[in-house]
Write a protein that holds these residues in place. Structure first.
Motif, PDB file in Angstrom:
ATOM      1  N   GLY A 160      -7.599   0.859   1.328  1.00 39.04           N
ATOM      2  CA  GLY A 160      -6.595  -0.163   1.025  1.00 39.04           C
ATOM      3  C   GLY A 160      -5.393  -0.113   1.952  1.00 39.04           C
ATOM      4  O   GLY A 160      -4.787  -1.148   2.264  1.00 39.04           O
ATOM      5  N   GLY A 161      -5.034   1.083   2.388  1.00 39.78           N
ATOM      6  CA  GLY A 161      -3.894   1.230   3.289  1.00 39.78           C
ATOM      7  C   GLY A 161      -4.088   0.478   4.589  1.00 39.78           C
ATOM      8  O   GLY A 161      -3.158  -0.152   5.121  1.00 39.78           O
ATOM      9  N   ARG A 162      -5.281   0.535   5.118  1.00 41.33           N
ATOM     10  CA  ARG A 162      -5.568  -0.182   6.371  1.00 41.33           C
ATOM     11  C   ARG A 162      -5.486  -1.698   6.169  1.00 41.33           C
ATOM     12  O   ARG A 162      -5.030  -2.430   7.059  1.00 41.33           O
ATOM     13  N   MET A 163      -5.924  -2.150   5.005  1.00 43.38           N
ATOM     14  CA  MET A 163      -5.855  -3.583   4.711  1.00 43.38           C
ATOM     15  C   MET A 163      -4.396  -4.038   4.662  1.00 43.38           C
ATOM     16  O   MET A 163      -4.036  -5.094   5.210  1.00 43.38           O
ATOM     17  N   ILE A 164      -3.540  -3.225   4.041  1.00 39.36           N
ATOM     18  CA  ILE A 164      -2.120  -3.554   3.973  1.00 39.36           C
ATOM     19  C   ILE A 164      -1.511  -3.570   5.377  1.00 39.36           C
ATOM     20  O   ILE A 164      -0.743  -4.475   5.738  1.00 39.36           O
ATOM     21  N   GLY A 165      -1.861  -2.571   6.166  1.00 40.74           N
ATOM     22  CA  GLY A 165      -1.350  -2.504   7.533  1.00 40.74           C
ATOM     23  C   GLY A 165      -1.708  -3.729   8.346  1.00 40.74           C
ATOM     24  O   GLY A 165      -0.895  -4.236   9.136  1.00 40.74           O
ATOM     25  N   GLY A 197       2.191   4.022  -5.843  1.00 43.21           N
ATOM     26  CA  GLY A 197       2.537   2.620  -6.091  1.00 43.21           C
ATOM     27  C   GLY A 197       4.027   2.365  -5.926  1.00 43.21           C
ATOM     28  O   GLY A 197       4.441   1.306  -5.419  1.00 43.21           O
ATOM     29  N   GLU A 198       4.843   3.328  -6.330  1.00 40.29           N
ATOM     30  CA  GLU A 198       6.288   3.178  -6.176  1.00 40.29           C
ATOM     31  C   GLU A 198       6.690   3.166  -4.693  1.00 40.29           C
ATOM     32  O   GLU A 198       7.596   2.427  -4.301  1.00 40.29           O
ATOM     33  N   ILE A 199       5.992   3.950  -3.887  1.00 40.88           N
ATOM     34  CA  ILE A 199       6.269   3.951  -2.438  1.00 40.88           C
ATOM     35  C   ILE A 199       5.803   2.644  -1.808  1.00 40.88           C
ATOM     36  O   ILE A 199       6.490   2.041  -0.973  1.00 40.88           O
ATOM     37  N   LEU A 200       4.635   2.162  -2.232  1.00 45.63           N
ATOM     38  CA  LEU A 200       4.097   0.925  -1.682  1.00 45.63           C
ATOM     39  C   LEU A 200       5.029  -0.264  -1.968  1.00 45.63           C
ATOM     40  O   LEU A 200       5.219  -1.141  -1.107  1.00 45.63           O
ATOM     41  N   ARG A 201       5.628  -0.284  -3.125  1.00 44.64           N
ATOM     42  CA  ARG A 201       6.507  -1.406  -3.486  1.00 44.64           C
ATOM     43  C   ARG A 201       7.778  -1.473  -2.646  1.00 44.64           C
ATOM     44  O   ARG A 201       8.497  -2.468  -2.670  1.00 44.64           O
ATOM     45  N   LEU A 202       8.044  -0.403  -1.905  1.00 47.38           N
ATOM     46  CA  LEU A 202       9.216  -0.424  -1.009  1.00 47.38           C
ATOM     47  C   LEU A 202       9.058  -1.502   0.063  1.00 47.38           C
ATOM     48  O   LEU A 202      10.078  -1.998   0.610  1.00 47.38           O
ATOM     49  N   ILE A 203       7.838  -1.879   0.374  1.00 50.30           N
ATOM     50  CA  ILE A 203       7.602  -2.920   1.380  1.00 50.30           C
ATOM     51  C   ILE A 203       8.299  -4.220   0.973  1.00 50.30           C
ATOM     52  O   ILE A 203       8.738  -5.002   1.831  1.00 50.30           O
ATOM     53  N   LEU A 204       8.426  -4.442  -0.316  1.00 49.92           N
ATOM     54  CA  LEU A 204       9.027  -5.676  -0.812  1.00 49.92           C
ATOM     55  C   LEU A 204      10.539  -5.605  -0.986  1.00 49.92           C
ATOM     56  O   LEU A 204      11.173  -6.574  -1.367  1.00 49.92           O
ATOM     57  N   SER A 205      11.099  -4.417  -0.728  1.00 53.73           N
ATOM     58  CA  SER A 205      12.549  -4.247  -0.964  1.00 53.73           C
ATOM     59  C   SER A 205      13.393  -4.796   0.181  1.00 53.73           C
ATOM     60  O   SER A 205      12.879  -5.059   1.273  1.00 53.73           O
TER      61      SER A 205
END
Length: 292
Positions: free
Chosen positions: A219-224, A284-292
């Motif tokens: 999933g990380g690669r997909m996000i990247g 998940g909490e770290i991933l949501r930083l992308i939206l901050s």
């Protein structure tokens, strides 16, 4: 009647000997006792019935005990999803169940956020994500190098390490004129948690190690890729590159994880699996930083 005649008649009566008296008496007593003991004929039958009844109860009780112990035996022989393919498959199965349907076909969790394609990425938010991710990878890689537990040493230099690649990416962003932020609460909290966990609970730590590296490879690669398309003009960061064949690197680590888990009890394996939800919460909490 004269005395001579009386005496003569008395002499003609057969005499009863002492032995005859003794024989007569037992016959009378025997007859009486026989009648006393033979009258309640049903009593021996009742005793026999009671014996049979008690025997049946013992048999039933034994059967019930066996039946009660059967679930415990079945539980000990219970096959866990993926167990036949190795413990990594068990971890993968549990992890997939915590995904939503839009994330994985095996997902069962209810989606609470917008699907990834609808996320609005910003460079500032993405930098926060990269900085906190680097802190977590730095921590994981220091833990396996230090190896408080011997099994940690199995995961040194696997080729999946990400800290050095993230350092290069952050240096690139700095060259582009971006200010690199300090680590934030999500990264600091997760880093502190896995570091403390690693000192006392190797099974739980291995769960976080597995989910962090393997989730990024999927999933990380997909996000990247999505982030690169929207805000980086398609640039592929070092974070999403590996030296060598990624599928083979992953298989090598799977083999090591399966080998380590072979020495665990079923309870220790279950304890490792139970930590999966926490690993998803922190990441998940770290991933949501992308939206901050």
């Amino acid at each position: 009647m004269n005395t001579q005649l009386f005496t003569s008649r008395m002499a003609s009566i057969p005499s009863i000997s002492q032995s005859q008296l003794i024989l007569k008496k037992p016959q009378f007593i025997s007859s009486t006792k026989s009648s006393l003991f033979m009258t309640p004929i049903s009593k021996p039958t009742q005793s026999l019935n009671l014996f049979v009844l008690k025997t049946k109860k013992v048999v039933v009780a034994a059967a019930e005990t066996t039946a009660a112990s059967a679930p415990e035996e079945e539980k000990s022989k219970k096959r866990y999803p993926g167990e036949g393919k190795g413990f990594v498959e068990e971890m993968r199965f549990v992890a997939m169940k915590l995904h939503t349907k839009d994330q994985a076909k095996e997902g069962e969790k209810q989606a609470q956020e917008k699907p990834l394609p609808k996320w609005e990425f910003t460079v500032d938010g993405y930098l926060k994500f990269l900085v906190d991710s680097k802190l977590v990878y730095d921590t994981l890689e220091k833990i396996v190098d230090k190896a408080d537990f011997p099994e940690y040493a199995e995961f040194r230099n696997t080729g999946l390490e990400r800290a050095e690649s993230l350092a290069k990416d952050l240096a690139w962003f700095k060259e582009q004129g971006y200010t690199i932020p300090e680590p934030s609460s999500p990264g600091l909290n997760y880093s502190a948690y896995v570091e403390e966990l690693s000192k006392k609970d190797p099974q739980a730590f291995i769960c976080h190690f597995y989910n962090t590296y393997f989730a990024h490879s999927a999933g990380g690669r997909m996000i990247g890729k999505k982030v690169a398309e929207k805000i980086l003009n398609g640039k592929e960061l070092e974070f999403y590159k590996w030296d060598g064949d990624l599928s083979q690197l992953l298989q090598n680590v799977r083999d090591k994880l399966n080998t380590v888990a072979e020495n665990w009890t079923r309870e220790e394996k279950n304890h490792c699996l139970e930590e999966t939800e926490k690993s998803f919460k922190f990441s998940g909490e770290i991933l949501r930083l992308i939206l901050s």
